[in-house]
Write a protein that holds these residues in place. Structure first.
Motif, PDB file in Angstrom:
ATOM      1  N   GLU A 253       0.827  -1.209   0.000  1.00 10.80           N
ATOM      2  CA  GLU A 253       0.000   0.000   0.000  1.00 10.80           C
ATOM      3  C   GLU A 253       0.864   1.263   0.000  1.00 10.80           C
ATOM      4  O   GLU A 253       1.962   1.286   0.537  1.00 10.80           O
ATOM      5  CB  GLU A 253      -0.975   0.004   1.179  1.00 10.80           C
ATOM      6  CG  GLU A 253      -0.341   0.035   2.550  1.00 10.80           C
ATOM      7  CD  GLU A 253       0.053  -1.329   3.112  1.00 10.80           C
ATOM      8  OE1 GLU A 253       0.484  -1.366   4.274  1.00 10.80           O
ATOM      9  OE2 GLU A 253      -0.040  -2.347   2.406  1.00 10.80           O
TER      10      GLU A 253
ATOM     11  N   TYR B 214       2.129   4.993   0.926  1.00 14.01           N
ATOM     12  CA  TYR B 214       2.280   5.695   2.194  1.00 14.01           C
ATOM     13  C   TYR B 214       1.375   6.921   2.222  1.00 14.01           C
ATOM     14  O   TYR B 214       1.159   7.568   1.200  1.00 14.01           O
ATOM     15  CB  TYR B 214       3.736   6.122   2.398  1.00 14.01           C
ATOM     16  CG  TYR B 214       4.633   4.949   2.684  1.00 14.01           C
ATOM     17  CD1 TYR B 214       4.752   4.443   3.969  1.00 14.01           C
ATOM     18  CD2 TYR B 214       5.329   4.329   1.657  1.00 14.01           C
ATOM     19  CE1 TYR B 214       5.548   3.349   4.236  1.00 14.01           C
ATOM     20  CE2 TYR B 214       6.141   3.226   1.920  1.00 14.01           C
ATOM     21  CZ  TYR B 214       6.240   2.748   3.204  1.00 14.01           C
ATOM     22  OH  TYR B 214       7.031   1.652   3.455  1.00 14.01           O
ATOM     23  N   ASP B 215       0.856   7.242   3.394  1.00  9.74           N
ATOM     24  CA  ASP B 215       0.046   8.442   3.574  1.00  9.74           C
ATOM     25  C   ASP B 215       1.012   9.609   3.717  1.00  9.74           C
ATOM     26  O   ASP B 215       1.717   9.725   4.720  1.00  9.74           O
ATOM     27  CB  ASP B 215      -0.828   8.304   4.820  1.00  9.74           C
ATOM     28  CG  ASP B 215      -1.674   9.533   5.082  1.00  9.74           C
ATOM     29  OD1 ASP B 215      -1.537  10.541   4.356  1.00  9.74           O
ATOM     30  OD2 ASP B 215      -2.465   9.488   6.029  1.00  9.74           O
ATOM     31  N   LEU B 216       1.039  10.475   2.723  1.00  8.83           N
ATOM     32  CA  LEU B 216       1.975  11.594   2.732  1.00  8.83           C
ATOM     33  C   LEU B 216       1.365  12.872   3.282  1.00  8.83           C
ATOM     34  O   LEU B 216       1.951  13.946   3.175  1.00  8.83           O
ATOM     35  CB  LEU B 216       2.507  11.834   1.314  1.00  8.83           C
ATOM     36  CG  LEU B 216       3.179  10.633   0.656  1.00  8.83           C
ATOM     37  CD1 LEU B 216       3.722  11.016  -0.707  1.00  8.83           C
ATOM     38  CD2 LEU B 216       4.263  10.044   1.529  1.00  8.83           C
ATOM     39  N   GLY B 217       0.185  12.762   3.861  1.00 11.58           N
ATOM     40  CA  GLY B 217      -0.443  13.934   4.442  1.00 11.58           C
ATOM     41  C   GLY B 217      -0.749  14.971   3.385  1.00 11.58           C
ATOM     42  O   GLY B 217      -1.134  14.640   2.274  1.00 11.58           O
ATOM     43  N   GLU B 218      -0.540  16.208   3.699  1.00 10.31           N
ATOM     44  CA  GLU B 218      -0.847  17.295   2.776  1.00 10.31           C
ATOM     45  C   GLU B 218       0.394  17.808   2.059  1.00 10.31           C
ATOM     46  O   GLU B 218       0.389  18.893   1.489  1.00 10.31           O
ATOM     47  CB  GLU B 218      -1.529  18.432   3.539  1.00 10.31           C
ATOM     48  CG  GLU B 218      -2.881  18.013   4.090  1.00 10.31           C
ATOM     49  CD  GLU B 218      -3.581  19.143   4.809  1.00 10.31           C
ATOM     50  OE1 GLU B 218      -3.201  20.321   4.628  1.00 10.31           O
ATOM     51  OE2 GLU B 218      -4.505  18.849   5.566  1.00 10.31           O
ATOM     52  N   GLN B 219       1.485  17.051   2.110  1.00  8.01           N
ATOM     53  CA  GLN B 219       2.734  17.402   1.423  1.00  8.01           C
ATOM     54  C   GLN B 219       3.250  18.778   1.837  1.00  8.01           C
ATOM     55  O   GLN B 219       3.749  19.536   1.021  1.00  8.01           O
ATOM     56  CB  GLN B 219       2.556  17.355  -0.098  1.00  8.01           C
ATOM     57  CG  GLN B 219       2.547  15.976  -0.662  1.00  8.01           C
ATOM     58  CD  GLN B 219       3.922  15.327  -0.682  1.00  8.01           C
ATOM     59  OE1 GLN B 219       4.746  15.519   0.202  1.00  8.01           O
ATOM     60  NE2 GLN B 219       4.180  14.545  -1.696  1.00  8.01           N
TER      61      GLN B 219
ATOM     62  N   ASP C 261       6.963   7.582  -5.324  1.00 10.30           N
ATOM     63  CA  ASP C 261       6.060   7.373  -4.194  1.00 10.30           C
ATOM     64  C   ASP C 261       5.248   8.604  -3.839  1.00 10.30           C
ATOM     65  O   ASP C 261       4.512   8.608  -2.863  1.00 10.30           O
ATOM     66  CB  ASP C 261       6.845   6.884  -2.973  1.00 10.30           C
ATOM     67  CG  ASP C 261       7.310   5.456  -3.150  1.00 10.30           C
ATOM     68  OD1 ASP C 261       6.500   4.541  -2.906  1.00 10.30           O
ATOM     69  OD2 ASP C 261       8.461   5.255  -3.567  1.00 10.30           O
TER      70      ASP C 261
ATOM     71  N   TYR D  20       6.521  11.741  -3.156  1.00  7.58           N
ATOM     72  CA  TYR D  20       7.234  12.776  -2.419  1.00  7.58           C
ATOM     73  C   TYR D  20       7.609  13.911  -3.362  1.00  7.58           C
ATOM     74  O   TYR D  20       7.948  13.681  -4.518  1.00  7.58           O
ATOM     75  CB  TYR D  20       8.513  12.215  -1.783  1.00  7.58           C
ATOM     76  CG  TYR D  20       8.263  11.175  -0.735  1.00  7.58           C
ATOM     77  CD1 TYR D  20       7.804  11.532   0.528  1.00  7.58           C
ATOM     78  CD2 TYR D  20       8.496   9.833  -1.000  1.00  7.58           C
ATOM     79  CE1 TYR D  20       7.580  10.564   1.501  1.00  7.58           C
ATOM     80  CE2 TYR D  20       8.280   8.853  -0.035  1.00  7.58           C
ATOM     81  CZ  TYR D  20       7.822   9.236   1.209  1.00  7.58           C
ATOM     82  OH  TYR D  20       7.606   8.280   2.170  1.00  7.58           O
TER      83      TYR D  20
END
Length: 130
Positions: A63, A65-70, A110, A112
């Motif tokens: 799965e 990754y949860d990168l939030g709001e970058q 991914d 980022y």
């Protein structure tokens, strides 16, 4: 007591794909690698500074990754921003541009974001606080 920067980490799903991206897009090369039964850690460097990017690949992770709001990112300086921009445009990895500020961002495999800053400014803050 003094502190100095050591490294920054990104967790990645496909280590080989990420290594190709960072080598092709930014010229970062593998400095060291550690592998265990659960993960692989690879440190990358630019061959000019002591700063390292750590890529951590958790074995078996599928799965994203949860990168939030970058609201965080890694930034690199380009000595030839026009040439760098052409290369990254050809690669199709530019995800955001701010021509007024003279910067743009890449998106790695991914998700980022990596900021590309022209060498003449040294950093975003130096370029935009004078």
């Amino acid at each position: 007591m003094n502190f100095s920067f050591n490294h920054f980490n990104f967790n990645v799903r496909d280590l080989e794909k990420s290594l190709r991206f960072y080598r092709e897009a930014l010229g970062l090369l593998e400095l060291s690698r550690k592998e265990t039964a659960d993960f692989i850690i690879v440190f990358l460097g630019d061959q000019r500074t002591g700063f390292r990017l750590e890529l951590t690949c958790l074995k078996g992770r599928q799965e994203a990754y949860d990168l939030g709001e970058q609201e965080y990112h890694l930034a690199l300086t380009a000595d030839d921003i026009e040439l760098a921009h052409r290369k990254h445009a050809e690669m199709g990895c530019i995800c955001f541009e701010n021509p007024e500020m003279g910067i743009y961002f890449l998106e790695d495999p991914d998700g980022y974001w990596i900021e590309i800053v022209p060498a003449r400014s040294g950093s975003y803050m130096e370029a935009h606080t004078k």
